[in-house]
Design a protein around this motif. Structure first.
Motif, mmCIF file in Angstrom:
data_model
loop_
_atom_site.group_PDB
_atom_site.id
_atom_site.type_symbol
_atom_site.label_atom_id
_atom_site.label_comp_id
_atom_site.label_asym_id
_atom_site.label_seq_id
_atom_site.Cartn_x
_atom_site.Cartn_y
_atom_site.Cartn_z
ATOM 1 N N ALA A 1 0.826 -1.206 0.000
ATOM 2 C CA ALA A 1 0.000 0.000 0.000
ATOM 3 C C ALA A 1 0.860 1.256 0.000
ATOM 4 O O ALA A 1 0.557 2.241 -0.698
ATOM 5 N N MET A 2 1.939 1.235 0.771
ATOM 6 C CA MET A 2 2.846 2.393 0.793
ATOM 7 C C MET A 2 3.433 2.647 -0.589
ATOM 8 O O MET A 2 3.461 3.788 -1.060
ATOM 9 N N SER B 1 -0.332 2.988 6.799
ATOM 10 C CA SER B 1 0.594 1.881 6.545
ATOM 11 C C SER B 1 1.902 2.090 7.302
ATOM 12 O O SER B 1 2.457 1.142 7.876
ATOM 13 N N GLN B 2 2.424 3.322 7.292
ATOM 14 C CA GLN B 2 3.679 3.601 7.995
ATOM 15 C C GLN B 2 3.534 3.377 9.492
ATOM 16 O O GLN B 2 4.431 2.827 10.143
ATOM 17 N N GLY C 1 5.620 0.573 12.105
ATOM 18 C CA GLY C 1 6.478 1.161 13.126
ATOM 19 C C GLY C 1 7.128 2.476 12.766
ATOM 20 O O GLY C 1 7.928 3.003 13.548
ATOM 21 N N ARG C 2 6.821 3.047 11.610
ATOM 22 C CA ARG C 2 7.403 4.341 11.217
ATOM 23 C C ARG C 2 6.454 5.454 11.667
ATOM 24 O O ARG C 2 5.806 6.135 10.866
ATOM 25 N N VAL C 3 6.395 5.626 12.993
ATOM 26 C CA VAL C 3 5.363 6.457 13.612
ATOM 27 C C VAL C 3 5.546 7.935 13.276
ATOM 28 O O VAL C 3 4.578 8.642 12.962
ATOM 29 N N ASN D 1 3.646 12.879 10.352
ATOM 30 C CA ASN D 1 3.888 13.952 9.390
ATOM 31 C C ASN D 1 2.912 13.862 8.206
ATOM 32 O O ASN D 1 2.376 14.873 7.744
ATOM 33 N N HIS D 2 2.692 12.656 7.727
ATOM 34 C CA HIS D 2 1.788 12.494 6.583
ATOM 35 C C HIS D 2 0.326 12.695 6.981
ATOM 36 O O HIS D 2 -0.475 13.170 6.167
#
Length: 792
Positions: free
Chosen positions: A545-546, A569-570, A574-576, A581-582
């Motif tokens: 999806a990313m 998805s992030q 774990g890309r919190v 930011n997104h």
């Protein structure tokens, strides 16, 4: 995968078929009666000839009605043959009668030529003919319209039959107008003779019918559909199919064929194949299909055409490429050996023999060559010569190159433009991109007959694509303005597959997205990417999806929906910080009217802040999201926001406020039967009550939550519920119940590969065993060992 049922004319109901035939015959005899009055009025020989044509048409319609009522339901072979014998008897009787009528017309016409008679009241006769002809024509047009709406090819045929009679009436009307203007009465005799000769030809054909043998009762259009079915669903163990017959009889679809299977198959296994074919045909053609399969074992002469992977009985090497079944081969009288006989094809025997030699007995290439040789308008000799000079492995390439060289430039351009599609597409999509090419449909049919186009069925629609082996020869012929072509292609497929439809497959969606990105169609690209990436996220495909969201936004620019899916998805992987930011960027791009999406973005951001311990930020966002959800009537979303706000209140020590919000959320979840949400809310409420020491109130909540999860098979982590319930049982002295829950918890940890979690659970069980021994207060070593065994 299925055959398009809107193109397959379904069996007509008895009522509609009888009504159509009745209307046609009534219109014919009424028109004949009125025309007879015109004949009495004018004395025209051509009008009399037209009357005979109309009467003959009506008689044939009555015959069709009689055959339909009494002989068109072949419940067995005897009934079917009886109907065919009736055809030949009627041909033997009706043929001579039509010949006699035609000779009579010719005699009357010749008399009018040599001794012309002046007409009286011709003007009045012309007016009556115009009215009755118009009414008769409207009847035919009405039948065609009715047949088209009901997808009945028989009713359409009946309408066309009526229109064909009108052509004769129109010719007579025009002839009489000319006679009225020129005063040349002998022209009336010429026109009558022309009509008489036409009738004589039909009568002679009917007269010869009994001498031709029994006809194949199959219907060509439907046979083509069955042919496509076999090519689409074919298996390697289906060595061959022949003697195919298929057609309609009242409400039934009858399909009969011979199926050749490997001779080493057991009888039980062999009988499974007809059952499987019947099931597939029922799914494809409807429940009214009746399938009769004759099973035959393969023989040695079948080996060159068998595509089975491993066979101990094969007497020669397996073919390199799978051969394609055609209507000619499927309806032939024999197996693979018989289907290559030159009598099955229109090409001269010399060409057929040369083709066999050039193809070096390669079944697939030979089949393709025979199809090409049966198509008119080609230089077959040149194709074979081009192949002869090449090595065996390059002969197919030579054939394709020369075949393309002999095609009109417009056909080659159509094939080149079709390469914009990577999936098979419906005819409509091809027409949309080739709108400036005249006769596109004719070119498509020709390309398909030559094997340049592959046809199949997808989602009940006939689809086309350029054959893979042909594509390398078309690279240089692609149109220059690729983006404009991609634009036309994506707009067409979006309308056909996606717009206002929930049945589009993932492959179709990806094809639309690919074309939308190539054409830079922002709206379509974002809409499709948003839906597909959202579906991938729900199935755990976060990285896919990313990639899709990033790729789409790189070409068409940022969009709040794709930014939201990217952030979701992030966060899952774990890309919190990137997710936050997104989410913030998505919130800035989100328009004021997109309240549903805005509430979702705010909620997801608040969840991240809650997990980070930033309660103040999270509470503000949750309250904002809750306000929007209340405005737009999003009840389920409201329950979720209430639960999260309640969790924050619980962490802040506001137990009563938290319980109050949980109960509000629980009411909404029960109203909308949100069982997963209800189970989670019950668990959270139990956690608050445990902290307050209200154990008696906690047990029913935890039990209900666990029961909901297990009975509805909800995919969620139940370890928290088991831990809490076991702890409550320990505090209440229910050690055996607690030990049973810990054993379940240990098994879950073991299956998940959570070694640390399993060790911690074992430690709890050991501690619990000590507590149990203390409560036993007994030196009985057997009881001690029994409890320790449960722990270990």
């Amino acid at each position: 995968m299925s055959i398009r049922k809107e193109n397959i004319r379904t069996p007509d109901s008895s009522g509609s078929r009888i009504l159509a035939l009745g209307v046609s015959s009534l219109a014919g005899f009424t028109a004949a009666s009125v025309k007879y009055y015109v004949y009495l009025l004018t004395g025209s020989a051509s009008v009399l000839a037209d009357i005979f044509v109309t009467i003959i048409g009506g008689v044939f319609t009555l015959y069709a009605l009689a055959r339909f009522l009494f002989f068109a339901s072949p419940s067995d072979n005897y009934e079917a043959n009886k109907g065919e014998r009736f055809d030949y008897i009627s041909g033997g009787v009706g043929g001579p009668l039509i010949v006699i009528l035609s000779v009579s017309i010719l005699w009357i016409g010749m008399g009018q030529i040599f001794t012309p008679k002046e007409f009286v009241k011709l003007r009045e006769g012309l007016l009556i003919l115009l009215i009755v002809g118009g009414a008769h024509a409207l009847t035919g047009i009405g039948l065609i319209f009715w047949g088209d709406r009901s997808r009945s090819h028989r009713i359409i045929s009946e309408g066309k039959h009526v229109i064909s009679i009108i052509y004769t009436s129109a010719a007579v009307f025009v002839g009489l107008v000319i006679i009225h203007i020129t005063r040349l009465s002998w022209l009336d005799g010429v026109l009558a003779c022309i009509i008489g000769l036409r009738i004589l030809t039909s009568g002679l054909q009917l007269l010869l019918l009994p001498f031709r043998g029994f006809r194949d009762a199959s219907e060509p259009d439907f046979l083509n559909e069955v042919c496509r079915f076999f090519n689409e669903y074919r298996k390697a163990i289906w060595v061959d199919i022949h003697n195919l017959k298929a057609g309609y009889a009242q409400k039934k679809i009858n399909i009969v064929f011979h199926l050749i299977l490997p001779r080493d198959m057991t009888l039980e296994t062999a009988n499974e194949e007809p059952s499987e074919i019947r099931r597939l045909m029922t799914e494809t053609f409807g429940k009214n299909v009746k399938v009769l399969v004759h099973i035959e074992p393969c023989i040695e002469t079948d080996c060159p055409y068998c595509f089975r992977e491993a066979c101990a009985m094969r007497n020669r090497e397996k073919p390199k490429k799978e051969q394609r079944w055609t209507l000619a081969t499927l309806t032939s009288d024999g197996g693979p050996g018989a289907r290559l006989k030159t009598k099955d094809y229109a090409a001269p025997a010399s060409l057929m023999s040369k083709a066999i030699s050039v193809a070096d007995y390669n079944p697939r290439l030979l089949e393709w060559l025979f199809e090409i040789l049966s198509v008119k308008g080609l230089d077959h000799d040149l194709i074979l010569k081009k192949m002869e000079v090449e090595d065996i492995e390059n002969r197919e390439r030579a054939m394709i190159q020369e075949l393309l060289n002999q095609q009109p430039p417009a056909l080659k351009k159509m094939l080149s433009m079709m390469m914009v599609f990577q999936l098979p597409v419906p005819k409509t999509a091809i027409m949309d991109i080739c709108y400036h090419i005249n006769h596109t449909e004719d070119y498509m049919e020709r390309a398909a007959s030559l094997g340049l186009l592959e046809t199949s069925r997808r989602q009940s629609v006939r689809v086309y694509r350029v054959a893979e082996v042909v594509k390398p020869f078309l690279d240089e012929q692609r149109v220059k303005d690729r983006r404009d072509m991609a634009t036309s292609a994506v707009l067409s497929l979006y309308h056909l597959w996606w717009d206002h439809s929930d049945t589009a497959t993932e492959k179709q969606g990806l094809e639309i997205l690919r074309l939308a990105l190539e054409a830079e169609e922002r709206r379509i690209a974002i809409e499709v990417s948003n839906r597909i990436s959202g579906e991938w996220i729900s199935k755990g495909g976060y990285r896919e999806a990313m990639d899709m969201c990033v790729k789409t936004m790189k070409i068409v620019g940022e969009d709040y929906r794709l930014l939201r899916n990217l952030a979701q998805s992030q966060n899952a992987v774990g890309r919190v910080n990137e997710a936050l930011n997104h989410y913030q960027l998505a919130l800035r791009h989100c328009p004021d009217e997109a309240n549903w999406d805005k509430a979702s973005i705010l909620h997801n951001m608040a969840v991240i802040y809650t997990k980070q311990g930033q309660s103040t930020k999270a509470l503000t966002l949750f309250e904002h999201s809750l306000e929007i959800k209340q405005t737009i009537g999003n009840e389920k979303g409201k329950a979720s926001s209430l639960s999260w706000i309640a969790l924050i209140y619980s962490n802040q020590g506001k137990s009563q406020e938290s319980l109050k919000l949980h109960k509000q959320a629980l009411e909404i979840q029960e109203k909308h039967e949100d069982m997963a949400g209800k189970a989670a809310t019950l668990n959270q409420m139990a956690g608050i009550l445990i902290n307050e020491g209200k154990y008696a109130e906690t047990v029913p909540l935890l039990r209900e939550s666990l029961e909901i999860i297990q009975s509805h098979r909800i995919q969620t982590d139940i370890t928290t519920i088991l831990n809490r319930l076991a702890g409550v049982y320990v505090s209440q002295g229910q050690f055996k119940d607690a030990l049973s829950l810990y054993q379940q918890l240990r098994e879950i940890k073991r299956r998940a590969g959570d070694i640390k979690g399993e060790a911690a659970t074992v430690a709890l069980m050991s501690k619990l065993s000590v507590t149990m021994l203390q409560h036993l207060k007994t030196p009985d070593i057997k009881k001690v060992r029994k409890f320790m065994a449960k722990v270990n």
